[in-house]
Design a protein around this motif. Structure first.
Motif, PDB file in Angstrom:
ATOM      1  N   ALA A  94       0.829  -1.206   0.000  1.00  0.00           N
ATOM      2  CA  ALA A  94       0.000   0.000   0.000  1.00  0.00           C
ATOM      3  C   ALA A  94       0.864   1.257   0.000  1.00  0.00           C
ATOM      4  CB  ALA A  94      -0.927  -0.006   1.216  1.00  0.00           C
ATOM      5  N   ALA A  95       1.920   1.246   0.793  1.00  0.00           N
ATOM      6  CA  ALA A  95       2.824   2.393   0.845  1.00  0.00           C
ATOM      7  C   ALA A  95       3.480   2.643  -0.509  1.00  0.00           C
ATOM      8  CB  ALA A  95       3.890   2.166   1.914  1.00  0.00           C
ATOM      9  N   ALA A  96       3.900   1.575  -1.187  1.00  0.00           N
ATOM     10  CA  ALA A  96       4.547   1.727  -2.486  1.00  0.00           C
ATOM     11  C   ALA A  96       3.595   2.343  -3.511  1.00  0.00           C
ATOM     12  CB  ALA A  96       5.061   0.377  -2.976  1.00  0.00           C
ATOM     13  N   LEU A  97       2.348   1.891  -3.514  1.00  0.00           N
ATOM     14  CA  LEU A  97       1.373   2.457  -4.451  1.00  0.00           C
ATOM     15  C   LEU A  97       1.119   3.932  -4.148  1.00  0.00           C
ATOM     16  CD1 LEU A  97      -1.138  -0.515  -4.521  1.00  0.00           C
ATOM     17  CD2 LEU A  97       0.272   0.252  -6.440  1.00  0.00           C
ATOM     18  N   ALA A  98       0.989   4.253  -2.872  1.00  0.00           N
ATOM     19  CA  ALA A  98       0.764   5.652  -2.498  1.00  0.00           C
ATOM     20  C   ALA A  98       1.957   6.522  -2.871  1.00  0.00           C
ATOM     21  CB  ALA A  98       0.471   5.745  -1.004  1.00  0.00           C
ATOM     22  N   ARG A  99       3.154   6.007  -2.628  1.00  0.00           N
ATOM     23  CA  ARG A  99       4.358   6.775  -2.975  1.00  0.00           C
ATOM     24  C   ARG A  99       4.478   6.956  -4.488  1.00  0.00           C
ATOM     25  NH1 ARG A  99       7.275   9.892  -0.082  1.00  0.00           N
ATOM     26  NH2 ARG A  99       9.338   8.944  -0.369  1.00  0.00           N
ATOM     27  N   ALA A 100       4.019   5.971  -5.263  1.00  0.00           N
ATOM     28  CA  ALA A 100       4.026   6.106  -6.724  1.00  0.00           C
ATOM     29  C   ALA A 100       3.125   7.260  -7.156  1.00  0.00           C
ATOM     30  CB  ALA A 100       3.569   4.806  -7.374  1.00  0.00           C
TER      31      ALA A 100
END
Length: 491
Positions: free
Chosen positions: A317-323
């Motif tokens: 979830a963090a990776a998608l948000a950071r993207a």
């Protein structure tokens, strides 16, 4: 399946003239109603078909018929595709071999799912980017975590798709969303042809739904549908470094220029990935100094659970948000605020040194294995509808942490056979599938007899629930109620 780019429908979108377009909506559940309702709004001629009715469906049918739709809710309603049809919009659970869809294929009528329809109905001026998630397990938790993070960043965001709001309703909302957190099942992806997510993640891949993908290449077809989520991705393909199948999907995907592969791991991340450094969740993918440093996102203590699969979901979830460009602080605040839905590694009670945990949402072997990995020693409560799955790999992976096993449900013998082959010394109690009395009373009493102080009794069935319960939530509620009754009797 028929060509999804039929000349009459290939250019249809939000601003198209839908008048005269004859659409059959197959299935009248939540997504089917949303599709039919919005197609009517756009001016299409709509026929909605379903094999069953209910009070709620009948009320919705009456509303749509008032607006000009034709609705048939009765056995046999979906047996024959009407003569004059330009497009079929199907509910996700329908197999391509269903008579209505097979006839569409034979006649060259395009078949879209609600996801395909929603993608085409985005407003070309205010369309919100999609951050999409699939995988065998963890989709809902990850999408809800993502929604929490996006809202912590001050964005108008909502979880849609296989959870929450139907996607068609979200894209047609008069007040545009800033970004959508989209949960997609393999069924939904099967009927999706043109989606281009800003970023997408496949959390894991394991045997599931082999009753739907029931051909000789069932597992390969299941994986291929999951992999569709990466097609035409714009910024980031997020994958699981512990699951080579997800990495292979990224490798094979036809993405837009500039899209990056970003792995997540429970170990120390390499440059370009996200992962753990001691008790910190860190980003080495979306910072300029990623070759030599890492940005702290949050700590394990910020999460609702330290269970490995829960942490992995948080990293995805963090990776998608950071993207999408969300700040480190918003990631931390969103994950800190998030609490999972019920029946997901939920603490039920603790008595006499034994902890009781409800993970009724673990409805396939992969989910059960992830749950079991968080506890030791454990009395495992398993069984139900196996959906064609096998349990050998699971038993091999967890046998050393099992104190005992309690089995219930129609396909419990599938689990029992795997235990017999790979963990013959582990005590097994079979309480059957007899629904006279309270089956969970028998389960809880059996589990209590096996458990010792310091153990966890874990309901992680690895199977669906509908053989004995209306849904996994009802199964978890029954388990928790039986636990509390037992504790009350002993105090």
């Amino acid at each position: 399946m028929s060509d999804p780019t039929d000349s009459r429908t290939d250019s249809l979108g939000r601003t198209s003239d839908w008048s005269g377009v004859r659409v059959v909506v197959a299935g009248f559940g939540v997504s089917g109603f949303a599709a039919a309702d919005n197609l009517l709004f756009l001016g299409a001629t709509v026929t909605a078909l379903d094999e069953s009715s209910s009070e709620e469906k009948a009320e919705k049918a009456q509303l749509l018929e008032t607006l000009g739709a034709t609705v048939r809710l009765e056995p046999g309603a979906t047996a024959v595709l009407p003569d004059e049809v330009d497009l079929v919009v199907t509910s996700p659970g329908w197999k391509p071999t269903a008579p209505l869809l097979a006839q569409a294929s034979e006649r060259g009528v395009p078949v879209w799912g609600e996801v395909e329809l929603a993608w085409r109905l985005r407003d070309p001026v205010t369309a919100a980017p999609w951050l999409a998630v699939t995988g065998t397990n963890g989709k809902t938790t990850t999408v809800q975590m993502l929604e929490s993070i996006l809202r912590a960043a001050g964005l108008r965001a909502v979880a849609v798709g296989n959870v929450g709001l139907p996607i068609v309703e979200a894209v047609m909302d008069p007040e545009p969303y800033d970004v959508l957190a989209v949960e997609l099942s393999s069924f939904q992806l099967h009927y999706t042809h043109s989606m281009s997510a800003e970023a997408a993640a496949v959390l894991n891949l394991a045997e599931d739904h082999l009753d739907w993908y029931d051909g000789p290449d069932g597992m390969r077809d299941y994986a291929a549908d999951k992999a569709r989520i990466y097609e035409r991705v714009q910024r980031a393909c997020v994958y699981n470094l512990a699951d080579p199948a997800t990495q292979e999907m990224v490798r094979e995907a036809d993405v837009l220029e500039g899209a990056r592969a970003v792995g997540f791991t429970l170990g120390t991340p390499s440059s370009g990935d996200v992962g753990l450094v001691e008790d910190l969740l860190v980003d080495r993918a979306f910072i300029e100094e990623r070759a030599s440093s890492a940005a702290e996102l949050c700590t394990l203590a910020d999460l609702a659970s330290p269970a490995p699969h829960f942490v992995a979901n948080a990293l995805a979830a963090a990776a998608l948000a950071r993207a999408h460009g969300v700040s480190q602080q918003a990631v931390r605040d969103g994950l800190r605020a998030f609490r999972p839905d019920g029946h997901r590694i939920a603490h039920v009670a603790e008595a006499d040194g034994v902890t009781w945990v409800d993970d009724s949402k673990a409805t396939n072997p992969h989910a059960a294995q992830s749950s079991l990995a968080a506890f030791e020693p454990v009395v495992w409560v398993a069984g139900g509808l196996a959906k064609g799955a096998r349990f050998d790999d699971l038993v091999v992976a967890v046998r050393d942490r099992l104190r005992g096993v309690v089995l219930l449900g129609r396909d419990r013998q599938v689990v029992a056979d795997a235990l017999s082959r790979h963990a013959p010394d582990v005590p097994v109690i079979d309480v059957g599938d007899d629904q006279t009395g309270d089956p969970m009373e028998r389960v809880v009493d059996a589990a209590a007899g096996l458990a010792r102080s310091g153990d966890t009794v874990l309901l992680a069935p690895g199977c669906a629930s509908m053989d004995m319960f209306t849904h996994y939530g009802a199964r978890g509620d029954a388990f928790a109620a039986a636990v509390h009754r037992r504790i009350a009797r002993q105090t």
